[in-house]
Write an enzyme that holds these catalytic residues in place. Sequence first.
Site, short mmCIF file in Angstrom:
data_model
loop_
_atom_site.label_atom_id
_atom_site.label_comp_id
_atom_site.label_asym_id
_atom_site.label_seq_id
_atom_site.Cartn_x
_atom_site.Cartn_y
_atom_site.Cartn_z
N LYS A 223 0.85 -1.20 0.00
CA LYS A 223 0.00 0.00 0.00
C LYS A 223 0.88 1.24 0.00
O LYS A 223 1.67 1.46 0.91
CB LYS A 223 -0.90 -0.01 1.24
CG LYS A 223 -1.64 1.30 1.51
CD LYS A 223 -2.53 1.22 2.77
CE LYS A 223 -3.11 2.59 3.12
NZ LYS A 223 -3.96 2.55 4.34
N ASP A 228 -2.56 10.14 3.78
CA ASP A 228 -3.95 9.74 3.99
C ASP A 228 -4.65 10.73 4.91
O ASP A 228 -4.51 10.67 6.13
CB ASP A 228 -3.98 8.32 4.60
CG ASP A 228 -5.40 7.81 4.81
OD1 ASP A 228 -6.34 8.44 4.28
OD2 ASP A 228 -5.56 6.78 5.49
N LYS A 235 -10.23 12.69 8.33
CA LYS A 235 -9.80 12.31 9.68
C LYS A 235 -9.97 13.51 10.61
O LYS A 235 -10.16 14.63 10.15
CB LYS A 235 -8.34 11.87 9.65
CG LYS A 235 -8.11 10.51 8.99
CD LYS A 235 -6.65 10.11 9.03
CE LYS A 235 -6.38 8.82 8.29
NZ LYS A 235 -6.98 7.62 8.90
N ASP A 246 1.77 6.43 5.40
CA ASP A 246 0.76 5.45 4.98
C ASP A 246 1.19 4.72 3.70
O ASP A 246 0.41 3.97 3.12
CB ASP A 246 -0.60 6.16 4.79
CG ASP A 246 -1.77 5.23 5.02
OD1 ASP A 246 -1.58 4.19 5.67
OD2 ASP A 246 -2.87 5.54 4.52
N ASP A 305 -12.04 6.79 4.02
CA ASP A 305 -10.82 6.59 4.80
C ASP A 305 -10.39 5.11 4.80
O ASP A 305 -9.28 4.80 5.21
CB ASP A 305 -11.04 7.09 6.23
CG ASP A 305 -9.73 7.31 6.97
OD1 ASP A 305 -8.66 7.27 6.32
OD2 ASP A 305 -9.78 7.53 8.19
N ARG A 309 -7.55 -0.73 1.35
CA ARG A 309 -8.07 -1.99 0.79
C ARG A 309 -8.54 -1.81 -0.67
O ARG A 309 -8.50 -2.75 -1.45
CB ARG A 309 -9.20 -2.53 1.68
CG ARG A 309 -10.37 -1.62 1.82
CD ARG A 309 -11.25 -1.97 3.02
NE ARG A 309 -10.68 -1.50 4.29
CZ ARG A 309 -11.25 -1.67 5.48
NH1 ARG A 309 -12.40 -2.32 5.58
NH2 ARG A 309 -10.69 -1.19 6.57
N1 BES Z 1 -4.08 4.50 7.08
C1 BES Z 1 -5.19 4.21 7.92
C2 BES Z 1 -4.84 3.23 9.05
C3 BES Z 1 -3.84 3.69 10.07
C4 BES Z 1 -4.26 4.18 11.29
C5 BES Z 1 -2.50 3.55 9.86
C6 BES Z 1 -3.35 4.56 12.25
C7 BES Z 1 -1.58 3.93 10.82
C8 BES Z 1 -2.00 4.42 12.01
C9 BES Z 1 -6.33 3.61 7.11
O1 BES Z 1 -6.42 4.02 5.80
C10 BES Z 1 -7.60 3.99 7.78
O2 BES Z 1 -7.87 5.14 7.88
N2 BES Z 1 -8.36 2.99 8.25
C11 BES Z 1 -9.56 3.21 8.93
C12 BES Z 1 -10.59 2.22 8.40
C13 BES Z 1 -11.99 2.49 8.85
C14 BES Z 1 -12.51 3.76 8.22
C15 BES Z 1 -12.86 1.31 8.47
C16 BES Z 1 -9.33 2.98 10.42
O3 BES Z 1 -8.58 2.07 10.77
O4 BES Z 1 -9.89 3.71 11.21
ZN ZN Z 2 -7.54 5.83 5.55
ZN ZN Z 3 -4.60 4.64 4.90
#
Ligand code: BES
Ligand code: ZN
Ligand code: ZN
Length: 455
Positions: A223, A228, A235, A246, A305, A309
């Site tokens: 990825k 992000d 966020k 990210d 967010d 995936r």
């Molecule tokens: N890049 C983030 C995940 C992340 C969080 C990486 C903290 C490193 C530290 C990912 O793209 C994300 O935002 N995931 C969300 C998914 C949710 C919206 C289903 C998450 O984990 O909150």
């Molecule tokens: Zn994200």
């Molecule tokens: Zn992400």
Amino acid sequence: MKLEANIIFKAKDENVKQFVQESSGDFATIFTDDTLQVVIKEVKEERQSLDKVRMIAGAIARELTMRKVRTAKISKAELNHAFFTLDDQKVIVAFVEGWHLGTYRFDTYKQKKEAAPTTLKFQGGLDPRSVQVGEVRAEAVAFSRDLMNEVPSVLNPETFPTILQEQFAETEVEVVVHDKKKLEEMEMNGILAVNRGSKYDPAFIELHYKGNPSKPLIALVGKGVTFDTGGISLKGSRDLSDMRMDMGGAAAVAGAMKLLADSKADVNVVGLIQTVENIPDRHSLLPGDIISFKNGHTVQVGNTDAEGRLILADGLIRAGELNADYVVDIATLTGAIVNALGPKLGGIFGAEDLMMELKQIGDENGDFVWPMPLVDEYEATLKSDYADFSNISNQGPGGSITAALFLRKFVPEKAKWIHVDMASVMDTKTKGYYSQSATGFGARLLADYAVHVSE
Ligand code: BES
Ligand code: ZN
Ligand code: ZN
């Protein structure tokens, strides 16, 4: 200022012994007469591990560098004696690796640069290959760290391909870049959708290394979100600087390719990097939009967010087109894995036997992981009202598992697959051979795994 230091394991003088006992940590630095002595305390049998060796080496290297020491001497025999439960060669490799990583720093943007790292000199007959292996491993991890630490305006979806082309120019790694137009032809619709808000064009980067083309093809899918923000599902207002990392999965893949190529590994590996920026704009992907993937699946975007995936799906489909026998994807995928495992462990998902092999590799090389379950029953929580499924689960808990279940839908049928969620281990505080910020996690894990399955 001392120009030389000796690293010793047993303090012979009684006063020194007392000093060592009282000092905290794994070692003590002391002055005897005119020389600087670094005394490594006894490491009990049950606490001896290769990562302990790396941590001690890294901490000493940082301390001596800070003290502007030019060279440090260590006896190979004493080092091996101190870590008597471990393999002699592996201890040397680990010490050298830890030493170099301990003095790693990302100081591109600092006016004041630190002093040159202290040079390590071994005394006693030594196989120079062990030193070289340690150096090559450290360089690969440092490369991953550099990519992760880099700022998002410098490392973005348009510059990332060039950075990799430059890095691999004189190597056996062939870099193939698919630009936006090609992505449209290739129907890489996850990448195109997520990147819609960015001022940069997205890219899909393939790193081909055919050390031995007769070996099973291993695809490493990373990825590469260079920043992000969450996109339209923005966020919160906390400091989001970390989200420049990210692309940690992509950095792991690039570092692993460097390690494999530099060590002339007998493997057949392709790195597949999807690079985008997830940012709100009037053109951005919207919650409720539907993405039609090349393999036929339609996905309703419940939350922009959950973008990782969506781009990994394209990478997994591509791994299938290339007929990969093994597919390992790696991503800073979910916040949930941070809560589940904390900062020392990445989460892995897949068939149990593959996970146990990967865990064992991580236990030895320092990229620690822990097996996580793919709970079939949770798959239904990805259901969508008007597409085949959604990119988010309608159940809050177990977010890392539902993310992995989403990815599973895109894994090529005949491939052996493992998913690595490295969100928990992407950054760290200064300690041992780690320095503040990016860890460079995954380069060693992926490279050693590729070598293992090719044996
Ligand atoms: N890049 C983030 C995940 C992340 C969080 C990486 C903290 C490193 C530290 C990912 O793209 C994300 O935002 N995931 C969300 C998914 C949710 C919206 C289903 C998450 O984990 O909150
Ligand atoms: Zn994200
Ligand atoms: Zn992400």
